[in-house]
Every structure is written in C-alpha cells, then in structure tokens.
Design an enzyme around this catalytic site. Structure first.
Site, PDB file in Angstrom:
ATOM      1  N   ASN A   9      45.999  39.840  39.854  1.00 58.55           N
ATOM      2  CA  ASN A   9      44.994  39.970  40.908  1.00 58.55           C
ATOM      3  C   ASN A   9      43.676  40.321  40.232  1.00 58.55           C
ATOM      4  OD1 ASN A   9      43.403  40.638  43.092  1.00 58.55           O
ATOM      5  ND2 ASN A   9      44.529  42.499  43.635  1.00 58.55           N
ATOM      6  N   TRP A  10      42.803  39.326  40.147  1.00 54.88           N
ATOM      7  CA  TRP A  10      41.530  39.554  39.435  1.00 54.88           C
ATOM      8  C   TRP A  10      40.531  40.347  40.278  1.00 54.88           C
ATOM      9  CZ3 TRP A  10      40.122  34.330  36.519  1.00 54.88           C
ATOM     10  CH2 TRP A  10      41.004  34.174  35.439  1.00 54.88           C
ATOM     11  N   LYS A  11      40.810  40.539  41.537  1.00 56.08           N
ATOM     12  CA  LYS A  11      39.879  41.254  42.437  1.00 56.08           C
ATOM     13  C   LYS A  11      38.484  40.625  42.331  1.00 56.08           C
ATOM     14  CE  LYS A  11      42.698  45.344  41.803  1.00 56.08           C
ATOM     15  NZ  LYS A  11      42.844  46.755  42.024  1.00 56.08           N
ATOM     16  N   HIS A  94      46.702  44.018  50.812  1.00 56.05           N
ATOM     17  CA  HIS A  94      46.418  44.880  49.648  1.00 56.05           C
ATOM     18  C   HIS A  94      45.805  46.191  50.151  1.00 56.05           C
ATOM     19  CE1 HIS A  94      44.669  46.368  45.930  1.00 56.05           C
ATOM     20  NE2 HIS A  94      45.473  45.530  45.292  1.00 56.05           N
ATOM     21  N   GLU A  96      43.464  47.932  49.139  1.00 57.77           N
ATOM     22  CA  GLU A  96      41.993  47.945  49.179  1.00 57.77           C
ATOM     23  C   GLU A  96      41.484  47.274  50.450  1.00 57.77           C
ATOM     24  OE1 GLU A  96      41.304  46.211  45.319  1.00 57.77           O
ATOM     25  OE2 GLU A  96      42.074  48.028  44.376  1.00 57.77           O
ATOM     26  N   GLU A 166      53.106  48.627  46.225  1.00 56.91           N
ATOM     27  CA  GLU A 166      51.985  49.123  45.441  1.00 56.91           C
ATOM     28  C   GLU A 166      51.574  50.501  45.945  1.00 56.91           C
ATOM     29  OE1 GLU A 166      49.711  45.802  43.317  1.00 56.91           O
ATOM     30  OE2 GLU A 166      48.749  46.135  45.229  1.00 56.91           O
ATOM     31  N   GLY A 172      45.175  51.070  39.993  1.00 58.56           N
ATOM     32  CA  GLY A 172      43.908  51.263  39.284  1.00 58.56           C
ATOM     33  C   GLY A 172      43.683  52.671  38.764  1.00 58.56           C
ATOM     34  N   SER A 209      49.058  49.963  38.064  1.00 62.11           N
ATOM     35  CA  SER A 209      48.848  50.332  36.659  1.00 62.11           C
ATOM     36  C   SER A 209      49.951  49.820  35.733  1.00 62.11           C
ATOM     37  CB  SER A 209      48.686  51.848  36.531  1.00 62.11           C
ATOM     38  OG  SER A 209      47.559  52.282  37.272  1.00 62.11           O
ATOM     39  N   GLY A 230      46.699  44.243  38.367  1.00 61.62           N
ATOM     40  CA  GLY A 230      45.253  44.196  38.555  1.00 61.62           C
ATOM     41  C   GLY A 230      44.535  44.160  37.214  1.00 61.62           C
TER      42      GLY A 230
END
Ligand code: PEP
Length: 246
Positions: A9-11, A94, A96, A166, A172, A209, A230
């Site tokens: 997941n490159w965000k 997700h 976020e 997650e 992160g 992570s 991520g």
C-alpha cells in the site's frame, strides 16, 4: 489451499519512476507468493502498463474506491474506472480512511460491493485502536467490524474477498503485533466470518509495521495468508524480502 499474497500500500507516495522500477525489478520474480502493489489511483495505469511490458507478474490494486457506480460525485473514482486502468484489487476500510475520512462499515461494504460487481477483489481492512486493546475489547471490536461489512455484501461472494487485520496501533508505528496476538486474532476473524463467506478459503492478511526482519515470524502462522505492507512496500528490496519470508 490458500495462496499467500503480499500487498503493498503506497498510500500518498510513489512516482512513475517507482512504478517502472517495481515493474522491471519484479520481472524475474519466481516465488510462489502472489504480489500486488496498490499505488495512488493516478499511477495504476503506469504500473499496470509497465508490469505488462516487462511480463512482470505483479498485480495492481486501488487504495480506495467510490461507494457509488457513477454520477455527480466530484473527486471520486469508480470500481470500473480502476479496473479500466488495470487494477484487480481494491483496499477498503483502511484505518486511515475510517479515521481521517469518516468511513463507516456501511460505506466500506458499499465500496466492497462495487468492486465485487465488476469482478475485482476487495481487501477489507479491520483493526482496533490501542485503547480498545488495552481495554481487552479487541476481539469483540474487530469481530463487529467484520460482521458489519460481511453481512452487507451481496450474496455469492465465496472466497472473493480478502480480509486484512491491521491493528491501528501497529500501522506506521514500528510496533508490530506479536505472533501470538496475530494468530489469535486471525483465527477469531476466520470464525466470525464463517457465517457470511467461505472463511476457510478466504485469505486473511496481517498489516502493521511488517518489515523483512519480522515478516517470516508472522507469515508462517497457520491463519496468516500474507501481509498488507505500507512503508516497507516503497522499497523494492524490502518488499521482495518480505515476500521471500512467506
Ligand atoms: C498500512 O498502511 O496498511 C500499513 C500496514 O502500514 P505500515 O506497514 O507502514 O505499518
């Protein structure tokens, strides 16, 4: 038999240069683990095109999708638009997006349904906050998230979804969940999902992570079928090393 899968997941990161680097760098990949990269929507076309040019087996996914089919929804990107660019997967729910953009389980289910309708695979994320875990309510909380989404999916979605656990406190932060915490939650998720999908055949990924150093200890767990990655997915060698740990 569930095929292991590692999803990057490159965000809000990535460039066309990185897309080309991954496409060519994964061209010689001979491992048995399925590899997927979810770049920003603007880069799906570039990554999918470069992967095809290099005969690279990397799959491509979106990080989000509109809950609607089409219409007056400024700024949204539909499932069929993602698919037209070359995406086969879509991350939904997700943490976020839930926290920063107010996405509810109902919206997550709508988004998953839009993906399923065009034959794409939703990667449905669930996970608890540190507060919930410290209160000992993590099983109940995550179980409710799973039920709230899966109970709203259109029928006949046998094995067509991927679930991703997650824990928010691990995303992160560098605080990876322990193998015991992960195995126990994954087994719980599989049990909770059973009334709605063929959960024995459904892949359940861990995210939070994951690095080349901890991947093997997590991915060898019986109920872990891969990883959602991520930060480490932005570096080709780290992404490949994580997949090598499957
Ligand atoms: C993620 O954002 O899905 C994620 C797992 O991030 P990281 O690997 O950086 O914790």
């Amino acid at each position: 038999m569930r095929k292991q899968i590692v999803v990057g997941n490159w965000k809000l990161n990535g460039t066309t240069v990185l897309c080309h680097q991954f496409a060519s760098g994964l061209a010689d990949y001979k491992g048995s683990v399925e590899l997927v990269i979810c770049p920003p929507a603007t880069h799906i076309d570039c990554l999918a095109g470069a992967a095809s040019a290099h005969h690279s087996k990397v799959g491509v996914g979106g990080q989000n999708v509109a809950a609607q089919f089409s219409g007056a929804y400024t700024g949204e990107v539909s499932a069929s638009m993602l698919q037209e660019l070359g995406a086969c997967y879509g991350i939904v729910g997700h943490s976020e997006r839930r926290a920063l953009f107010g996405e509810t389980s109902e919206m997550v289910a709508q988004k998953a349904n839009r993906l399923l309708e065009v034959g794409m695979t939703p990667i449905i994320c669930v996970g608890e906050s540190s507060l919930v875990r410290e209160g000992g309510e993590h099983g109940k909380f995550v179980g409710r998230q799973v039920t709230e989404v899966l109970s709203r999916l259109a029928p006949s979605v046998e094995s067509a979804v991927i679930l991703a656990y997650e824990p928010i406190w691990a995303v992160g932060t560098g605080n990876t969940a322990s193998p015991e915490q992960v195995q126990s939650m994954h087994a719980h998720i599989r049990a909770v999902a059973a009334p709605f999908i063929n959960s024995v055949a459904t892949r359940v990924l861990y995210g939070g992570s994951v690095t080349p150093d901890n991947a093997a200890s997590l991915l060898e767990l019986p109920d872990v079928d891969g990883a959602l990655v991520g930060g480490a997915s932005l570096e080709l060698d780290k992404f490949l090393a994580i997949a090598g740990g499957c």
